[in-house]
Design an enzyme around this catalytic site. Structure first.
Site, PDB file in Angstrom:
ATOM      1  N   ARG A   1      39.923  35.364  39.725  1.00  0.00           N
ATOM      2  CA  ARG A   1      40.602  36.224  40.591  1.00  0.00           C
ATOM      3  C   ARG A   1      41.389  35.348  41.613  1.00  0.00           C
ATOM      4  NH1 ARG A   1      35.429  38.556  40.091  1.00  0.00           N
ATOM      5  NH2 ARG A   1      35.675  40.830  38.916  1.00  0.00           N
TER       6      ARG A   1
ATOM      7  N   HIS B   1      46.809  38.227  38.968  1.00  0.00           N
ATOM      8  CA  HIS B   1      46.181  38.753  38.022  1.00  0.00           C
ATOM      9  C   HIS B   1      46.339  38.369  36.668  1.00  0.00           C
ATOM     10  CE1 HIS B   1      42.390  41.205  36.680  1.00  0.00           C
ATOM     11  NE2 HIS B   1      43.460  41.824  35.727  1.00  0.00           N
TER      12      HIS B   1
ATOM     13  N   TYR C   1      40.856  44.442  27.245  1.00  0.00           N
ATOM     14  CA  TYR C   1      41.429  43.270  26.896  1.00  0.00           C
ATOM     15  C   TYR C   1      41.359  43.005  25.218  1.00  0.00           C
ATOM     16  CZ  TYR C   1      41.400  41.890  31.802  1.00  0.00           C
ATOM     17  OH  TYR C   1      41.768  42.015  33.199  1.00  0.00           O
TER      18      TYR C   1
ATOM     19  N   LYS D   1      34.411  39.276  44.151  1.00  0.00           N
ATOM     20  CA  LYS D   1      34.231  40.800  44.037  1.00  0.00           C
ATOM     21  C   LYS D   1      32.967  41.550  43.839  1.00  0.00           C
ATOM     22  CE  LYS D   1      37.300  44.657  42.885  1.00  0.00           C
ATOM     23  NZ  LYS D   1      38.486  45.012  42.106  1.00  0.00           N
TER      24      LYS D   1
ATOM     25  N   ARG E   1      44.108  35.650  35.089  1.00  0.00           N
ATOM     26  CA  ARG E   1      42.697  36.002  34.683  1.00  0.00           C
ATOM     27  C   ARG E   1      42.867  37.060  33.186  1.00  0.00           C
ATOM     28  NH1 ARG E   1      37.568  37.395  36.534  1.00  0.00           N
ATOM     29  NH2 ARG E   1      36.838  39.392  36.427  1.00  0.00           N
TER      30      ARG E   1
ATOM     31  N   HIS F   1      32.787  39.350  34.438  1.00  0.00           N
ATOM     32  CA  HIS F   1      32.681  40.912  34.509  1.00  0.00           C
ATOM     33  C   HIS F   1      31.024  41.236  34.186  1.00  0.00           C
ATOM     34  CE1 HIS F   1      37.158  41.091  33.555  1.00  0.00           C
ATOM     35  NE2 HIS F   1      36.859  41.940  34.269  1.00  0.00           N
TER      36      HIS F   1
END
Length: 338
Positions: free
Chosen positions: A178, A286, A321, A205, A289, A312
């Protein structure tokens, strides 16, 4: 505003005293108590990420201004007031923004010790109608895939600014970082090994309690697109031995001590997307990423491998994705003779 927290702290002290075998707690020390209150305030401030706190402050301020202009109370606000506020903003703001505004307004009311109008059934029904009418699909930027990344890197010059930007592009992509993670990196967070680079993320995050996570950056096959060599070249040219890795560079080519901002990463991506002949507005920070996750899915990497790199915790986003990468690879309409 601290009364609930302070009372909770005092209630927690009672079982502790019983464990210690004390008949009654000792008289409170005013200075020690004041220090505890200050510490409790500090902990409360860090309960949410700074970006979230900043957004909530801005959202609450906007609601206060809106109410002030109409001579209605912002706190405690009537459910009807909040319903009209959301309706007024629905045509100009994203649904996600309205949802965050609701959370900010609710938090402000809870902190004031009054009931939140966001919990009113009518307000909830209104938000359901807004979501249904406008939809909740997020507007996403294009991922930077390998061919785009190669074209962008090829457009970067070899001056000091170019060395920094090349390292940002290649490290940001390879680490699936990120933009907040990328700009938070310090020189002490990197360790070069025979296999590549090990980057330690101190906080992210999804890791607000700062457990930390290590990300491996393999050596690239080509010298011009190797993230490890790109970072090494930037650090050597900039003379960075400690502190922030990615710093601001002024128009005179001088390195400033300030850490590059997350918005600065987005500017770098847009700048070199445009230089490579792409539509800059289709890309953002972004995109690096998302580009790694999508490129890895196209290359047949496993869901687990992708999640290990991106960090994640839920497979939902990663599967999106993978699904996007396989739109034409596993297509029911392909090969039917049309």
């Amino acid at each position: 505003m601290l009364d609930p927290e302070c009372s909770a702290v005092s209630q927690m002290a009672e079982p502790e005293a019983a464990i210690l075998g004390l008949a009654s707690p000792p008289p409170p020390d005013p200075a020690a108590l004041a220090a505890l209150v200050g510490q409790a305030q500090e902990f409360l401030l860090h309960a949410r990420a700074e970006n979230t706190r900043r957004a909530y402050r801005s959202d609450w301020h906007h609601f206060q201004l809106w109410c002030g202009q109409r001579n209605v109370l912002a706190c405690p606000a009537l459910p009807q007031t909040l319903a009209l506020y959301l309706t007024a903003l629905s045509g100009t703001h994203k649904v996600s923004t309205l949802t965050r505004r609701l959370s900010a307004i609710s938090q402000a009311h809870q902190s004031a010790g009054v009931s939140s109008p966001a919990e009113d059934p009518g307000v909830r029904l209104l938000m359901a109608g807004i979501r249904r009418h406008f939809g909740t699909a997020a507007s996403t930027k294009r991922p930077v895939l390998v061919p785009e990344l190669q074209a962008m890197v090829a457009a970067v010059p070899g001056n000091l600014l170019g060395l920094r930007d090349r390292a940002i592009l290649l490290l940001g992509f390879s680490g699936a970082f990120r933009r907040s993670e990328l700009v938070a990196l310090n020189r002490e967070d990197t360790l070069e090994t025979a296999d590549g680079l090990v980057v330690t993320l101190r906080r992210s995050k999804t890791d607000q309690e700062a457990e930390g996570r290590k990300v491996a950056i393999p050596q690239g096959r080509e010298a011009g697109t190797c993230p490890v060599r790109a970072l090494s070249a930037w650090l050597a040219a900039a003379g960075i031995a400690t502190g922030p890795i990615f710093r601001r560079v002024n128009r005179h080519g001088q390195i400033l001590p300030q850490r590059l901002s997350g918005e600065g990463v987005a500017i770098v991506v847009k700048r070199w997307a445009a230089a490579a002949g792409f539509e800059a507005e289709e890309y953002a920070g972004h995109s690096l990423r998302a580009g790694l996750a999508t490129s890895a899915a196209i290359a047949g990497k496993s869901e687990r491998a992708i999640m290990n790199q991106t960090g994640h915790r839920s497979s939902t986003t990663v599967r999106r994705y993978i699904r996007d990468a396989n739109l034409f690879r596993e297509n029911a309409a392909e090969g039917l003779g049309l």
